[in-house]
Design an enzyme around this catalytic site. Structure first.
Site, PDB file in Angstrom:
ATOM      1  N   ARG A  69       4.479  -0.996   1.630  1.00  0.00           N
ATOM      2  CA  ARG A  69       3.491  -0.106   1.008  1.00  0.00           C
ATOM      3  C   ARG A  69       4.282   0.978   0.299  1.00  0.00           C
ATOM      4  O   ARG A  69       5.102   1.657   0.905  1.00  0.00           O
ATOM      5  CB  ARG A  69       2.571   0.492   2.090  1.00  0.00           C
ATOM      6  CG  ARG A  69       1.635   1.593   1.617  1.00  0.00           C
ATOM      7  CD  ARG A  69       0.659   1.079   0.554  1.00  0.00           C
ATOM      8  NE  ARG A  69      -0.426   1.997   0.304  1.00  0.00           N
ATOM      9  CZ  ARG A  69      -0.373   3.019  -0.541  1.00  0.00           C
ATOM     10  NH1 ARG A  69       0.728   3.284  -1.201  1.00  0.00           N
ATOM     11  NH2 ARG A  69      -1.429   3.776  -0.727  1.00  0.00           N
ATOM     12  N   GLU A  77      -8.365   0.116  -5.977  1.00  0.00           N
ATOM     13  CA  GLU A  77      -8.527  -1.034  -5.079  1.00  0.00           C
ATOM     14  C   GLU A  77      -8.960  -2.297  -5.819  1.00  0.00           C
ATOM     15  O   GLU A  77      -9.756  -2.248  -6.744  1.00  0.00           O
ATOM     16  CB  GLU A  77      -9.556  -0.727  -3.998  1.00  0.00           C
ATOM     17  CG  GLU A  77      -9.175   0.410  -3.074  1.00  0.00           C
ATOM     18  CD  GLU A  77      -7.928   0.157  -2.254  1.00  0.00           C
ATOM     19  OE1 GLU A  77      -7.548  -1.016  -2.052  1.00  0.00           O
ATOM     20  OE2 GLU A  77      -7.312   1.139  -1.816  1.00  0.00           O
ATOM     21  N   ARG A 121       2.369  -1.787   7.890  1.00  0.00           N
ATOM     22  CA  ARG A 121       3.181  -2.124   6.711  1.00  0.00           C
ATOM     23  C   ARG A 121       4.381  -1.189   6.647  1.00  0.00           C
ATOM     24  O   ARG A 121       4.278  -0.010   6.995  1.00  0.00           O
ATOM     25  CB  ARG A 121       2.361  -1.972   5.429  1.00  0.00           C
ATOM     26  CG  ARG A 121       1.145  -2.871   5.384  1.00  0.00           C
ATOM     27  CD  ARG A 121       0.288  -2.611   4.168  1.00  0.00           C
ATOM     28  NE  ARG A 121      -0.260  -1.249   4.217  1.00  0.00           N
ATOM     29  CZ  ARG A 121      -1.197  -0.794   3.389  1.00  0.00           C
ATOM     30  NH1 ARG A 121      -1.677  -1.564   2.438  1.00  0.00           N
ATOM     31  NH2 ARG A 121      -1.653   0.444   3.490  1.00  0.00           N
TER      32      ARG A 121
END
Length: 179
Positions: A69, A77, A121
């Site tokens: 990330r 998004e 992540r």
């Protein structure tokens, strides 16, 4: 000049003779024997094997795949569960795919951000082969907003904020397309 070269050869040969008679051996110096300097652009290189969306990529780390990330950026998004696709999300994702998929990158960590986000992540800055900070480029070209998680001061925050102000001023990317 010839005498100096002959003297160097004689000294080198003599040093070898002394080492041989004392039982010591000297390996010839090669580039491979030189100490490795730390890479100024981070860990890697790693191949980007998948672009999840504009701010998340997967890299090959040996036989494993590691999801990264990007620190300091938030792209609109495209794949968030129970959410609609946001304005300029597909463009941001396509840009990251075009620029990173199949390419070699280096991952730089940030001491403030920690190693992982709340979803497990890995967190990092992604640098391309020329050392370019891809996180900042996403913002500068209007594919992402600067994102400060829980008011944490991360390494490139001020650079990213400056890049966002410039993108807003020129209405780059999402700043001109989304209202």
């Amino acid at each position: 000049m010839v005498a100096a070269t002959a003297r160097r050869k004689l000294l080198a040969g003599g040093a070898g003779l002394v080492l041989m008679t004392t039982g010591c051996a000297v390996a010839p110096w090669t580039e491979a024997a030189a100490p490795a300097a730390p890479n100024p652009i981070g860990d890697g290189p790693y191949e980007v094997v998948r672009v999840v969306d504009g701010d998340t990529v997967a890299i090959a780390q040996g036989r494993d795949m590691l999801t990264i990330r990007l620190i300091g950026v938030d792209t609109p998004e495209v794949k968030k569960p129970h959410s609609t696709v946001e304005c300029f999300g597909p463009e941001a994702s396509a840009f990251a795919t075009r620029e990173l998929l199949g390419r070699q990158v280096w991952i730089e960590r940030d001491p403030v951000s920690g190693r992982q986000d709340r979803y497990g992540r890995e967190l990092g800055y992604v640098r391309t082969g020329g050392g370019e900070l891809f996180n900042e480029r996403l913002i500068a070209e209007g594919f992402a907003r600067e994102y400060t998680y829980q008011r944490q001061e991360y390494k490139y925050r001020h650079d990213f904020q400056r890049a966002q102000r410039a993108a807003q001023a020129t209405k780059a990317g999402l700043w001109g397309a989304c209202r």
